[in-house]
Structures are given as C-alpha cells and as structure tokens.
Design an enzyme around this catalytic site. Sequence first.
Site, PDB file in Angstrom:
ATOM      1  N   SER A  94      42.693 -26.458  12.954  1.00  0.00           N
ATOM      2  CA  SER A  94      43.308 -25.184  12.589  1.00  0.00           C
ATOM      3  C   SER A  94      44.264 -24.681  13.686  1.00  0.00           C
ATOM      4  O   SER A  94      45.196 -25.394  14.050  1.00  0.00           O
ATOM      5  CB  SER A  94      42.185 -24.187  12.292  1.00  0.00           C
ATOM      6  OG  SER A  94      42.670 -23.123  11.545  1.00  0.00           O
ATOM      7  N   LYS A 131      43.685   1.590   2.490  1.00  0.00           N
ATOM      8  CA  LYS A 131      43.244   1.766   3.878  1.00  0.00           C
ATOM      9  C   LYS A 131      41.930   1.031   4.169  1.00  0.00           C
ATOM     10  O   LYS A 131      41.729   0.512   5.268  1.00  0.00           O
ATOM     11  CB  LYS A 131      43.097   3.264   4.189  1.00  0.00           C
ATOM     12  CG  LYS A 131      42.868   3.593   5.640  1.00  0.00           C
ATOM     13  CD  LYS A 131      43.995   3.107   6.512  1.00  0.00           C
ATOM     14  CE  LYS A 131      43.640   3.148   7.973  1.00  0.00           C
ATOM     15  NZ  LYS A 131      44.599   2.415   8.786  1.00  0.00           N
TER      16      LYS A 131
END
Lengths: 168, 300
Positions: B123, B175
């Site tokens: 990764s 949010k």
Amino acid sequence: MPGLRLPKRREIEVNASIWKRLFAFLIDVAIVLLITSPLFNIVSKYVPLSENENILETITQLNDYFTKNTAVIDKVNSINMAVLIIAYIYFVLFEYILSQTPGKIFLKLTVKHIDPKEKKLKFYQCLIRNLFVLVSFIIVIDIVNFAFRGVRLSDFFAKTRAVEVYTE
Amino acid sequence: MKNKILVSAAIIGSLWILSLVTSFFLSLPTASALDMSDGNTALIPITGVISSFDSGGVFGDDTITSDELIELIDKADSNPSIKAIIFDINSPGGTPVATDEIAQRIKELKKPNVAVIREIGTSGAYWIASSCDYIIANRMSMTGSIGVYGSFLQYSELLERFNVSYERLVAGKYKDIGTPFKNMTGEERTLYQAMLNKLHYFFIQEVAQNRNLTVEKTRELATGMIYLGIEAKELGLVDELGNKDTAKAYLKNRLNETIRITSYKKEPSFFEILSSLSLQKLPLEKILGSKSSFPMVARV
C-alpha cells in the site's frame, strides 16, 4: 690555585621582543595541536570532506549540512572547548612550574613577576595571564594594547612580564 | 636543562593522555541522531505505519511520521559524504498525505536511491518504494496492495441494545459523516466511496508514472491485491529479487565505488526503549497497525 676574585656573572633582563614572543607562541601552538590531535580526528569524523573542487559550492554544502545537523555543531563546539581547555592547562602548568613554555625555552624567554623580589610566579598569575586562550576576544584587545603600550594586557593584570635574559 | 626537559615531557605526556581520554568520551554517540560520515550510503529504515501525525502513544506504537522521515532524508541529502540512499522498508502503509509527502521528497532526490522491501512493503509503503529509482524485494516479501480503505467499526446497534441513543446535532448535513454512532445513509456512503476512489486514482497515477507502466495496466494491478515479491517482479512492480546486499551491488555498479553503509534513524524515546524492553503489544493491535482516534482516516 689561590682564590681568583673573578667578577660575578651579571644578568641583564630586557623586555622580550614581539617577534621572539610571537615565534615562541607559534611553537607552543604547534605543540598544543600535536597534543590535541586525537580530538581533531573526531572533528574529521563528524564533518564531511567534500570532493567538490568549487570552494563556494563546498561552503554552501557545508553550511546546509550544519544547518540541518545541529547535533554536529554541538559536538564540534564540545571538541573546540576541550581543545581550548587543554591549551589553557598547557600554558598555565608550564609557566607555573618552569616559568617558561617549550616555545619560550627554545627562544630563551622567561616569564617573571613584575616585582624582582618575587622569584616564582603565583598560580593565580599564570591563570590570569593565559586567560586569552579561553576567551578569544581578549586576544584582540591584548594585541592592540601591546602595539600601543608595549605591554600585554594579560601581563598587566597578572603583574608579570616576559623577559629575555642575557648574561655577561 | 635536563630537569626542564623531563618536566616538559611529563606535562606534554599527561596532556596527551588527557586529550586521548577526552576524545574517547566525545566520540561516543550522543542521544541525538549524529550523522557519522565514515559511510557513503545512508540506510534509512521505513518501519511501521506511516502517518503525518504522532498517534501519541506513550509506549511507541510502531508508527513513523512523515516529518521524522523527511528530516532523515534531508540530513542524508545535505551530507556531501553520502552518495546514495537505501530505504529499508518494513511497513504496511499509512495515511495518504504522509505517504505522498515522503514519496514527493524522494522524487526530489538527485542522489541514487533504492528501496529494499523486507517482510512487507504494501500500500502506502509500496507507493513510497515506487518513487525510488530501483526496487528490490525478497521473493516472499508482501508487496503491492495498491488500494485505499477507510473502513471503521460502526456500533450504533450495540448502543441501541443498551438503550444509548445518538443525539444528532450538526450544522452542515455531512458534518458527522463516518461517525461510529450511527448508520451511514446511502448518500453519505456514495460520497465517502467517491473520496476513496479519488485517492485510489491518485495512487494509480503515481505508481504508473513512477514505474513507467500504463495507467490501464496499473489499474488492473490496483485491486488491493497483495503480491509476493516473485509475483511483483513478474508484474513489473519490483525490479530485482534480493536483499540489502543486492542493493549495495546495484549502487556499487552505478556509482563505481565501494558502498559503505551509514545508518540514519530516529533515536527512540525513553518510553519507546522501555516499551521494547518490557511490553508486548496485543496481537490484534499488531495486525491492525497503529490505533487512531480518527475513525474515518483513509489508509493507503
């Protein structure tokens, strides 16, 4: 042979010349550099040697290197301090024990108390007159004073003088 | 005169011994990472989860921050004695920004650099390796895993079972996207997936460019699949199978001089030393990497 009454050897002391003192100092510096050579070997270990032939580029590279390796600066400062302390001990010990450093022995110079009655230098006098080794800015004032008044500032404060001794 | 010579010899001898003893103590390595310049190749380890922030664990939790790593790269790059850099990689990856910061810094290097993937270089760690001039891996190393994940534990149902409810108070409807206290809505999921896809796209672009592969081919490989070193070599993700000695041989060939390694690494903190001496991490924590207080941090 019945006693010949030869005149006593007379010793004449004159203030040592600046050139003799400078030359004696240079000899001492060379000896101190030899003594402290193990410390300079560490400096070469921490400070990389550039193979770049361009001096300006080398200076820039080294500046960059030191800026990013503050730990190396601390190490070099410690080594610098150790060299100065050893140099200080060298001058103080020689002048206290022999009243002469090897450089002065070679050029027949002696450090004496300003008062002719005092035969030997006091330890504090040696400490004071060699302070210039530790505090480098003193040496500048010292040189100016010597040039104008013919007396080293450290001699003035330590109440000592460097003399050349001739015998007749 | 003989006496003077003897005294002089004694003083000079004593001072020389003092100088030797002092030089011995001053040459001992200090706590800070001193850059010993006897070597001409810097070995920089990239170990643990890569992050742009310190996870704040008292006992050090196998995390390396991009700031620490970039500082080491800067030191090696600025040292004129250092002619090349080897990155010793043993990392499962980390956060995208930290990974990109490190990869970009490596790409700026003018000195030859090699990535050596040991056990794991997947990764983000592979992203970093791909930005090096040359990649060496063991035939059994785990590498690849070109993908992004942002999975997290969601325990709203567990809270419900204990009659704990999530009182939602937000200004800005997204949010609290990714909070573990409520189920994601379909729209939120789509938005979040789109963000991960963008990160994936950047990852593919970087690997394709760094490895001289086409974007299409890289996209085919970028399934998140882990490849063994031997497979990665066949797929063009790794240049050579080998180890640090292989890297030294490659650099010796490139620089035409003997390679002498100098280790550049972050000095462990007092607590990290204590941790390595006495504490063993929980196996689960070791598997998942470092713990993070941000559940929604994407990882590459």
